[in-house]
Design a protein around this motif. Sequence first.
Motif, PDB file in Angstrom:
ATOM      1  N   ASP A 151      90.317 -11.399  37.206  1.00 30.09           N
ATOM      2  CA  ASP A 151      91.365 -10.851  38.066  1.00 30.09           C
ATOM      3  C   ASP A 151      92.123 -11.936  38.830  1.00 30.09           C
ATOM      4  O   ASP A 151      92.785 -11.659  39.819  1.00 30.09           O
ATOM      5  CB  ASP A 151      90.772  -9.833  39.038  1.00 30.09           C
ATOM      6  N   ALA A 152      92.059 -13.178  38.331  1.00 30.58           N
ATOM      7  CA  ALA A 152      92.721 -14.292  39.016  1.00 30.58           C
ATOM      8  C   ALA A 152      94.235 -14.084  39.096  1.00 30.58           C
ATOM      9  O   ALA A 152      94.842 -14.350  40.135  1.00 30.58           O
ATOM     10  CB  ALA A 152      92.401 -15.616  38.322  1.00 30.58           C
ATOM     11  N   PRO A 156      98.277 -22.170  52.259  1.00 27.93           N
ATOM     12  CA  PRO A 156      98.409 -21.042  51.340  1.00 27.93           C
ATOM     13  C   PRO A 156      98.815 -21.446  49.922  1.00 27.93           C
ATOM     14  O   PRO A 156      98.410 -20.804  48.962  1.00 27.93           O
ATOM     15  CB  PRO A 156      99.486 -20.170  51.991  1.00 27.93           C
ATOM     16  N   ILE A 157      99.579 -22.508  49.778  1.00 31.70           N
ATOM     17  CA  ILE A 157     100.004 -22.942  48.448  1.00 31.70           C
ATOM     18  C   ILE A 157      98.816 -23.503  47.671  1.00 31.70           C
ATOM     19  O   ILE A 157      98.646 -23.232  46.476  1.00 31.70           O
ATOM     20  CB  ILE A 157     101.142 -23.984  48.542  1.00 31.70           C
ATOM     21  N   ILE A 158      97.979 -24.279  48.338  1.00 29.16           N
ATOM     22  CA  ILE A 158      96.790 -24.822  47.678  1.00 29.16           C
ATOM     23  C   ILE A 158      95.826 -23.694  47.344  1.00 29.16           C
ATOM     24  O   ILE A 158      95.221 -23.672  46.269  1.00 29.16           O
ATOM     25  CB  ILE A 158      96.129 -25.910  48.540  1.00 29.16           C
ATOM     26  N   ALA A 159      95.686 -22.728  48.247  1.00 30.57           N
ATOM     27  CA  ALA A 159      94.828 -21.576  47.972  1.00 30.57           C
ATOM     28  C   ALA A 159      95.344 -20.807  46.754  1.00 30.57           C
ATOM     29  O   ALA A 159      94.556 -20.404  45.888  1.00 30.57           O
ATOM     30  CB  ALA A 159      94.758 -20.658  49.183  1.00 30.57           C
ATOM     31  N   VAL A 178      93.302 -20.160  43.328  1.00 30.72           N
ATOM     32  CA  VAL A 178      93.055 -18.805  42.818  1.00 30.72           C
ATOM     33  C   VAL A 178      93.538 -18.697  41.374  1.00 30.72           C
ATOM     34  O   VAL A 178      92.830 -18.185  40.501  1.00 30.72           O
ATOM     35  CB  VAL A 178      93.753 -17.745  43.703  1.00 30.72           C
ATOM     36  N   LEU A 179      94.742 -19.191  41.109  1.00 30.22           N
ATOM     37  CA  LEU A 179      95.291 -19.088  39.754  1.00 30.22           C
ATOM     38  C   LEU A 179      94.515 -19.934  38.745  1.00 30.22           C
ATOM     39  O   LEU A 179      94.492 -19.626  37.556  1.00 30.22           O
ATOM     40  CB  LEU A 179      96.769 -19.472  39.751  1.00 30.22           C
ATOM     41  N   ALA A 180      93.865 -21.002  39.218  1.00 29.23           N
ATOM     42  CA  ALA A 180      93.087 -21.873  38.329  1.00 29.23           C
ATOM     43  C   ALA A 180      91.654 -21.368  38.133  1.00 29.23           C
ATOM     44  O   ALA A 180      90.928 -21.917  37.311  1.00 29.23           O
ATOM     45  CB  ALA A 180      93.064 -23.292  38.891  1.00 29.23           C
TER      46      ALA A 180
END
Length: 72
Positions: free
Chosen positions: A53-54, A39-42, A46-48
Motif C-alpha cells: 500500500d506504499a 514531509p518531502i523526505i517522508a 514511503v514511496l520507496a
Amino acid sequence: MVTVPVDRTLWQTAAAAPQPTVRVDPAAVDAVPPARVDPIIALHDVLASPGPDAAEAGEHLRRAILDGTWRG
C-alpha cells in the motif's frame, strides 16, 4: 551536538515546506516532545518502501503536503 547536512537542498526543502495549519491543544501534549519530519523526505521514504500500500499511503501524504495539512 549539531549535525549539519552536506546536502544543502535539505535546508531549502525545509524552508519551502508549508507550516501545518492544524493547531493542537498544548495541554493534550504537555509531556510529549514534538516530532519533526521533513514531509518531502517522508514521502520519498514511503514511496520507496516495499509495502503493497506504499503508493496509496504516498498519495495521502502527497495530498496532505499540497493541502498544507501535514503534521510533522
